[in-house]
Design an enzyme around this catalytic site. Structure first.
Site, PDB file in Angstrom:
ATOM      1  N   ALA A   8      55.222  30.715  32.098  1.00 56.07           N
ATOM      2  CA  ALA A   8      53.939  30.517  31.430  1.00 56.07           C
ATOM      3  C   ALA A   8      53.351  29.157  31.813  1.00 56.07           C
ATOM      4  O   ALA A   8      52.153  29.038  32.080  1.00 56.07           O
ATOM      5  CB  ALA A   8      54.092  30.627  29.914  1.00 56.07           C
ATOM      6  N   ASP A   9      54.196  28.133  31.844  1.00 57.79           N
ATOM      7  CA  ASP A   9      53.746  26.813  32.301  1.00 57.79           C
ATOM      8  C   ASP A   9      53.281  26.867  33.753  1.00 57.79           C
ATOM      9  O   ASP A   9      52.213  26.345  34.103  1.00 57.79           O
ATOM     10  CB  ASP A   9      54.886  25.801  32.193  1.00 57.79           C
ATOM     11  CG  ASP A   9      54.994  25.175  30.813  1.00 57.79           C
ATOM     12  OD1 ASP A   9      53.986  25.151  30.080  1.00 57.79           O
ATOM     13  OD2 ASP A   9      56.082  24.699  30.462  1.00 57.79           O
ATOM     14  N   LEU A  10      54.094  27.472  34.610  1.00 61.68           N
ATOM     15  CA  LEU A  10      53.788  27.466  36.040  1.00 61.68           C
ATOM     16  C   LEU A  10      52.524  28.267  36.346  1.00 61.68           C
ATOM     17  O   LEU A  10      51.676  27.824  37.135  1.00 61.68           O
ATOM     18  CB  LEU A  10      54.978  28.018  36.829  1.00 61.68           C
ATOM     19  CG  LEU A  10      56.248  27.167  36.752  1.00 61.68           C
ATOM     20  CD1 LEU A  10      57.430  27.920  37.343  1.00 61.68           C
ATOM     21  CD2 LEU A  10      56.054  25.838  37.471  1.00 61.68           C
ATOM     22  N   GLY A  19      49.553  26.310  35.231  1.00 59.41           N
ATOM     23  CA  GLY A  19      49.245  25.280  36.210  1.00 59.41           C
ATOM     24  C   GLY A  19      48.495  25.827  37.409  1.00 59.41           C
ATOM     25  O   GLY A  19      47.545  25.204  37.908  1.00 59.41           O
TER      26      GLY A  19
END
Length: 421
Positions: A194-196, A199
Site C-alpha cells: 500500500a505504501d509502495l 508512492g
C-alpha cells in the site's frame, strides 16, 4: 554514483522539497530523484538521540562500515533515499518554518506525509504555500486523505491492507487450511505494497501536475491516500465484486479468474504454472502426456476450467508430482507455457536475467567502500536513470543547501545555536 548531474535527465532542473518519511513519500521522491530531480529531504534535527527519518533506525540489518561494524544507517532507510540531499530543519520553530518557505519559493514540487492539519499549524499547508509560489505542485500523502470521516486518523500500510480488502483475498484458501489452524487466516503481503503503490501513484500524479503547470503556469494540490490506493490496486478483484456483488475469497496461490494458474508441488519442491489462455493449456497437456484433457468439454476453455477447478486441479497436482522441477521448467519453457521457479532473494540476485538487466547498483558511501542497492527498473533509450548520490547521512547537506539560499556562515551558525537546524 557521482555528484555530476547529467543534462539529459528527464527531470533535470526540477526541484523537489521532500518533507516525507518512512516509505510512501520517500519511495515517490526517490523515483523523482532517480529521474534527475534535485530532491532536498527535510529531516528533524538530532535531539537527545532522536531525529531524522524514523526508518534510519529500523534495523537490523544496518549498513556495515569499513571495519565491519554496524552504522546508524539501516538497510530500510538506504533502500528508499538515494539521490537526495539531507537538510535538518525544526519546522516546529518559526525560524524553521521561514526556512521552509524560502526553499518553497525556489521549488517545483513539495511532498509531505504529515497528519491532516499538521502542515496548517506550521503555516505550510497547500493553500499557504501555493499563495507563496503559485507554480508549486503540492503533494500530500496520508492514510485516509484530506476529506472523509477517517481524515484525522493515522494510517499505516498494515492496517490499510486489512481495511482496503487486500488481506481478505491473501493467504491460504479455506479449502487448503482452516482460519484457526497455524498459518491459516488472512495474510498481509510480504512488503508494504500500500505504501509502495501510493508512492508510485503519487509520482504519476506529480508528473501529470508538472505537465499541467508547464502548460498553464499554475501548480495545484494533490491529495493521495493509502486507503484509496489500496482499493484501486485490487484491480480485477474489485471489478469482480462490483460486477457480481459477491466478495472474492482467499484463493491461496491460485488465481481467481484463470485455471491452472498457481503453485504446484513437484517431485523435488514447488514451482509456478501460469497458463494464461486455451492454447497454452493445450500445449501444457501435450507436455504432461495428457493431450485428451485439452479436448475435455469440462476443461477446453478457461471459463470451463474455472467452473470445474475442483475437479481439474487435483488431477493436475497428481501429474505435476511425477517429475522434477528442472524437467518441468525445461519442457514447459520449450513449449512456451508460462512457468517459473520460486526463488529466495539470494537466488533472485544470482539469476542471470536479473544480473543482465542491471538490477543492482553499487556506489561508495561516506561510511563504507561499497554500498549495494536495488536498481531502478526504468530503462530509457535516451535519458537513463542516474545514480548521482548515495542515501545521505542525516543533515549531510544542510550547510550546502543553506548557502544556496544565500545564508552566510554567521547566519547558519546562529540557526545551529538556536537548534533550528
Amino acid at each position: 554514483m557521482n555528484d555530476a548531474s547529467l543534462p539529459s535527465a528527464p527531470l533535470a532542473g526540477v526541484r523537489v522539497l521532500d518533507l516525507s518519511r518512512v516509505l510512501a513519500g520517500p519511495w515517490c521522491t526517490q523515483t523523482l530523484a532517480d529521474l534527475g530531480a534535485d530532491v532536498v529531504k527535510i529531516e528533524r534535527p538530532m535531539r537527545d538521540g532522536a531525529g531524522g527519518d524514523d526508518t534510519r533506525g529500523w534495523g537490523p540489518p544496518f549498513l556495515r562500515d569499513r571495519h565491519g561494524h554496524d552504522t546508524a544507517e539501516s538497510a530500510y532507510y538506504l533502500g528508499a533515499n538515494r539521490n537526495k540531499r539531507s537538510v535538518t530543519v525544526d519546522i516546529a520553530q518559526p525560524a524553521g518554518q521561514a526556512l521552509i518557505r524560502r526553499l518553497v519559493e525556489r521549488s517545483d514540487v513539495f511532498v509531505e506525509n504529515f497528519k491532516v492539519g499538521d502542515m496548517a499549524r506550521y503555516g505550510l499547508d497547500s493553500a499557504s504555500l501555493l499563495a507563496l509560489n503559485p507554480r508549486l505542485v503540492y503533494c500530500s500523502i496520508t492514510g485516509f486523505g484530506q476529506t472523509g470521516p477517517y481524515r484525522d486518523r493515522a494510517g499505516y500500510d498494515y492496517a490499510v491492507q486489512g481495511m482496503g480488502g487486500l488481506m481478505s483475498v491473501t493467504g491460504p484458501s479455506r479449502q487448503e487450511i482452516a482460519d484457526d489452524a497455524p498459518g491459516g487466516g488472512p495474510q498481509k503481503v510480504g512488503v508494504a505494497v500500500a505504501d509502495l503503490f501510493t508512492g508510485m501513484y503519487a509520482t504519476t500524479a506529480i508528473l501529470a501536475a508538472l505537465r499541467h503547470r508547464d502548460a498553464t503556469g499554475l501548480g495545484q494540490a494533490i491529495d493521495m491516500a493509502l486507503l484509496d490506493t489500496q482499493v484501486a490496486m485490487l484491480a480485477n478483484l474489485g471489478a469482480n465484486y462490483l460486477a457480481t456483488g459477491v466478495a472474492p475469497q482467499r484463493a491461496g496461490n491460485a488465481h481467481q479468474n484463470i485455471v491452472p494458474y498457481q503453485v504446484f508441488e513437484v517431485s523435488d519442491g514447488h514451482m509456478i504454472l501460469a497458463v494464461g489462455n486455451d492454447g497454452q493449456f493445450a500445449r501444457f497437456c501435450e507436455v504432461a502426456g495428457r493431450p485428451e484433457l485439452a479436448g475435455d468439454p469440462r476443461f477446453c476453455r478457461n471459463a470451463d476450467r474455472v467452473r470445474n477447478r475442483a475437479v481439474l486441479v487435483p488431477m493436475l497436482a497428481e501429474i505435476m508430482r511425477r517429475r522434477r522441477k528442472s524437467d518441468w521448467l525445461e519442457s514447459l519453457e520449450a513449449a512456451k507455457v508460462p512457468c517459473g521457479p520460486i526463488n529466495d532473494l539470494a537466488e533472485v540476485f544470482a539469476d542471470p536475467q536479473v544480473q543482465a538487466r542491471g538490477m543492482t547498483v553499487s556506489s561508495p558511501h561516506p561510511l563504507a567502500d561499497d554500498l549495494r542497492l536495488v536498481a531502478s527498473p526504468m530503462k530509457f533509450s535516451k535519458t537513463p536513470v542516474q545514480y548521482r548520490r548515495p542515501p545521505p547521512l542525516l543533515g549531510e547537506h544542510t550547510d550546502e543547501v543553506l548557502r544556496e539560499l544565500g545564508l552566510n556562515a554567521g547566519e547558519v551558525a546562529a540557526l545551529r545555536s538556536s537548534d533550528v537546524v
